[in-house]
Structures are given as structure tokens and as C-alpha cells.
Design an enzyme around this catalytic site. Structure first.
Site, PDB file in Angstrom:
ATOM      1  N   GLY A 246       2.068   2.531  10.641  1.00 11.58           N
ATOM      2  CA  GLY A 246       3.012   3.631  10.461  1.00 11.58           C
ATOM      3  C   GLY A 246       3.695   4.090  11.735  1.00 11.58           C
TER       4      GLY A 246
ATOM      5  CG  HIS B 297      -5.927   1.929   4.955  1.00  4.92           C
ATOM      6  ND1 HIS B 297      -5.524   2.940   5.798  1.00  4.92           N
ATOM      7  CD2 HIS B 297      -4.883   1.079   4.847  1.00  4.92           C
ATOM      8  CE1 HIS B 297      -4.270   2.717   6.165  1.00  4.92           C
ATOM      9  NE2 HIS B 297      -3.856   1.590   5.612  1.00  4.92           N
TER      10      HIS B 297
ATOM     11  CD  GLU C 120      -3.153   5.771   6.317  1.00  4.97           C
ATOM     12  OE1 GLU C 120      -3.118   5.761   5.078  1.00  4.97           O
ATOM     13  OE2 GLU C 120      -2.210   5.341   7.019  1.00  4.97           O
TER      14      GLU C 120
ATOM     15  CG  ASN D 184      -1.755   1.250   1.326  1.00 11.93           C
ATOM     16  OD1 ASN D 184      -1.898   1.973   0.337  1.00 11.93           O
ATOM     17  ND2 ASN D 184      -2.326   1.515   2.495  1.00 11.93           N
ATOM     18  CD1 TRP D 185       3.978   1.157  -2.441  1.00 16.04           C
ATOM     19  CD2 TRP D 185       3.841   1.915  -4.546  1.00 16.04           C
ATOM     20  NE1 TRP D 185       4.818   0.396  -3.218  1.00 16.04           N
ATOM     21  CE2 TRP D 185       4.756   0.839  -4.509  1.00 16.04           C
ATOM     22  CE3 TRP D 185       3.600   2.541  -5.773  1.00 16.04           C
ATOM     23  CZ2 TRP D 185       5.422   0.378  -5.645  1.00 16.04           C
ATOM     24  CZ3 TRP D 185       4.252   2.096  -6.893  1.00 16.04           C
ATOM     25  CH2 TRP D 185       5.164   1.025  -6.834  1.00 16.04           C
ATOM     26  CE  LYS D 186      -0.024   3.745   4.521  1.00 19.57           C
ATOM     27  NZ  LYS D 186      -0.132   3.959   5.934  1.00 19.57           N
TER      28      LYS D 186
ATOM     29  CD  GLU E  93      -3.748  -2.510   7.322  1.00 20.83           C
ATOM     30  OE1 GLU E  93      -2.594  -2.759   6.957  1.00 20.83           O
ATOM     31  OE2 GLU E  93      -4.359  -1.490   6.973  1.00 20.83           O
TER      32      GLU E  93
ATOM     33  N   GLY F 259       2.775  -1.035   4.405  1.00 29.27           N
ATOM     34  CA  GLY F 259       2.814   0.367   4.003  1.00 29.27           C
ATOM     35  C   GLY F 259       4.257   0.809   3.804  1.00 29.27           C
ATOM     36  N   GLY F 260       4.837   1.375   4.855  1.00 26.42           N
ATOM     37  CA  GLY F 260       6.187   1.955   4.775  1.00 26.42           C
ATOM     38  C   GLY F 260       7.228   1.051   4.130  1.00 26.42           C
TER      39      GLY F 260
ATOM     40  CB  SER G  60       4.862  -1.422  12.260  1.00 26.38           C
ATOM     41  OG  SER G  60       4.404  -0.087  12.412  1.00 26.38           O
TER      42      SER G  60
HETATM   43  C1  PEP Z   1      -0.862   0.372   5.998  1.00 27.30           C
HETATM   44  O1  PEP Z   1      -0.796   1.471   5.494  1.00 27.30           O
HETATM   45  O2  PEP Z   1      -1.862  -0.327   5.815  1.00 27.30           O
HETATM   46  C2  PEP Z   1       0.241  -0.105   6.826  1.00 27.30           C
HETATM   47  C3  PEP Z   1       0.141  -1.281   7.370  1.00 27.30           C
HETATM   48  O3  PEP Z   1       1.300   0.757   6.975  1.00 27.30           O
HETATM   49  P1  PEP Z   1       2.686   0.412   7.729  1.00 27.30           P
HETATM   50  O4  PEP Z   1       3.176  -0.902   7.184  1.00 27.30           O
HETATM   51  O5  PEP Z   1       3.579   1.547   7.353  1.00 27.30           O
HETATM   52  O6  PEP Z   1       2.403   0.326   9.180  1.00 27.30           O
END
Ligand code: PEP
Length: 279
Positions: free
Chosen positions: A199, A124, A126, A40-42, A193, A259-260, A238
Site C-alpha cells: 500500500g 496478512h 495487517e 485482496n479487496w480488504k 509481501e 491490493g490497491g 504495490s
Molecule cells: C496487500 O494488501 O496484500 C497488498 C499487496 O496491497 P497493495 O497491492 O495495495 O500493496
């Protein structure tokens, strides 16, 4: 609806979930669930970054790899992987719940399908937080995605405050039942999640995630006892190349949503490799 009826239904669901949780504990785990690694590049990356990343990214080797770039990059990403004949899925980060019409700035599921997307992240945290999407909207979006042949990846998870108040199971139950109204259980993928882990660099422990995943499966079992074992439930929050192995070793964790750590191709590839080993 009358409050006492509501409370009664809640009680019934809780009892059924507890019952199916204990019966599920006696079942052998399914070995044929699909494993997913989702990027997930957001709102990150441009077209050059995207093509470079996809050029370096290798196929999943038994696991389903889904890259979800920002909307304008979906089509070039799809054209690129198609041109390279790589088995990498392209997924959207969101979809609108209506078929088409006067919804400025939104994207229709039919268009996502048309440009070659196969999956779509829905709900999600966010989007729940910033776009105020609730379980009813998540449900409509998931139905719309399915109607157009996209696999919904439904995100659920509790906030830190809800966790501290021991509300996790209650919150997840409500999110699952809300999202799944009128939807067949085997059609979807779930991502657990926890909001506090996204994040922040502070992931759930693998044991904690496994316990919650088993609980999520027990709620799905309550909805459809014949198919709950078939649903892939991913962990997100994370995840990185150093902790991926712990999650991969858990029975009910069928992949990860990243994500990251999905922004750097080396890290993402290492996470894929961890799950591909066991596939
Ligand atoms: C996400 O955006 O769904 C996510 C899990 O981000 P991260 O891996 O950065 O915590």
C-alpha cells in the site's frame, strides 16, 4: 528450551538452508507451477461494486484468479461467478483457527468451504499487526483451512526496520518454519509481501523479489526437498499494471497478490493478462 540448544538448532537450519539454496540454483526451474493472481479487496467495496466487477472480469486463461472480498460478500460473489459459469475462485481474507464454537464475530473454515470458497489468505501483515496474529496462530489457521479443504495462501514478509537491519532472511525463515509446523509443503501457496511495500506505492524490484523468492524456496526445500519446486510463491506489495511484467518474467515468482490495483477491474485484468501470456 535451553538457549544453547535453541542456538544450535538455529545454526543447523541456517546451514541446511544455505546448502539447499546452492543446490537449488543448479536445478532447472519447474514450469508446471500454478500461477495465481489474487485480489485482496480488504475492507472495500459493497455488493453492487462486487457484482459489477465480477460481471466485467474475464477468466484467467491459464492462470488461477482468486478474488477475496470482505466476508459478507463472499457468498453473493460465489453465487454470481457460479451462475455465470466463470472460472474465477472466491477466497476469504481470514479464517478462524477453531472448528466452531463461542468465537463471536469469527468465521469457520467449514462455513467458508460450505459457501464455495476455495482459498484463504492467512497471516496478512495487517492481521499480524492489528489482530496480533503470530506464527503459531498462522500455523493453526493454515491447518484448519486445510482440514476443511481450503488452500491457505500464507503471507510472510519483513518490516522496513527488519530489512534495514539485514534481518529479512532470518525473519522469513522464522515465519516459514512457524507457519509450516506439521503441514505438508505442497499443500500451501506462499505470498512474499514485504510490509514496507504494501500500500505504499514502493514495490520491491523484480530482481530483489526473485532473490527472496529463491531463498523462500530454499527454506521449503529444507523442509521437503522433493516438493519445494511445486509450491507457488507469489509476490505482493504495490503491484500494478505497469510493473507486473517485470515480476512475471522472474523464474520463482508464480503470480501476484494485489491490493490497491485489484479494486479497479481494468487494472486487475491487465495484471492477469500479463501473467496469462506466459502461462
Ligand atoms: C496487500 O494488501 O496484500 C497488498 C499487496 O496491497 P497493495 O497491492 O495495495 O500493496
Amino acid at each position: 528450551m535451553d538457549q544453547s540448544i535453541k542456538a544450535y538448532i538455529k545454526q543447523l537450519v541456517q546451514e541446511a538452508v544455505e546448502q539447499s539454496a546452492s543446490s537449488l540454483n543448479n536445478l532447472p526451474p519447474s514450469t508446471d507451477r500454478k500461477q495465481y493472481i489474487i485480489a485482496n479487496w480488504k475492507m472495500n467495496k459493497n455488493i453492487q461494486d462486487t457484482l459489477e466487477f465480477l460481471q466485467q472480469l474475464k477468466e484467467g486463461n491459464g492462470v488461477e484468479v482468486v478474488v477475496c472480498p470482505p466476508a459478507p460478500l463472499l457468498y453473493p460473489a460465489k453465487l454470481y461467478v457460479q451462475g455465470q459459469n466463470k472460472k474465477i475462485h472466491i477466497g476469504a481474507q481470514n479464517v478462524h483457527q477453531e472448528d466452531k464454537g463461542a468465537y463471536t464475530g469469527e468465521t469457520a473454515a467449514s462455513l467458508l468451504k460450505d459457501i464455495g470458497c476455495s482459498h484463504c489468505i492467512i497471516g496478512h501483515s495487517e492481521r499480524r499487526q492489528y489482530a496480533h496474529e503470530d506464527d503459531a496462530i498462522v500455523n493453526l489457521k493454515a491447518k484448519q483451512a486445510l482440514k476443511r479443504g481450503l488452500t491457505p495462501i500464507i503471507c510472510i514478509g519483513e518490516t522496513l526496520e527488519q530489512k534495514q537491519q539485514n534481518q529479512t532472511e532470518k525473519v522469513l525463515t522464522k515465519q516459514i518454519l512457524g507457519a509450516m509446523d506439521g503441514i505438508d509443503v505442497p499443500q500451501v501457496v506462499f505470498a512474499y509481501e514485504p510490509v514496507w511495500a504494501i500500500g505504499t506505492g514502493e514495490s520491491a524490484t523484480a530482481e530483489e523479489a526473485q532473490r527472496i523468492h529463491a531463498y523462500i524456496r530454499s527454506v521449503l526445500d529444507y523442509l521437503d526437498e522433493h516438493n519445494a519446486e511445486k509450491v507457488s510463491i507469489l509476490y505482493g506489495g504495490s503491484v500494478n499494471e505497469n510493473n507486473a511484467q517485470e515480476f512475471a518474467s522472474m523464474t520463482d515468482i508464480d503470480g501476484v497478490l494485489v491490493g490497491g490495483a485489484s479494486l479497479k477491474v481494468d487494472s486487475f485484468q491487465k495484471i492477469i493478462a500479463v501473467f496469462a501470456k506466459g502461462a
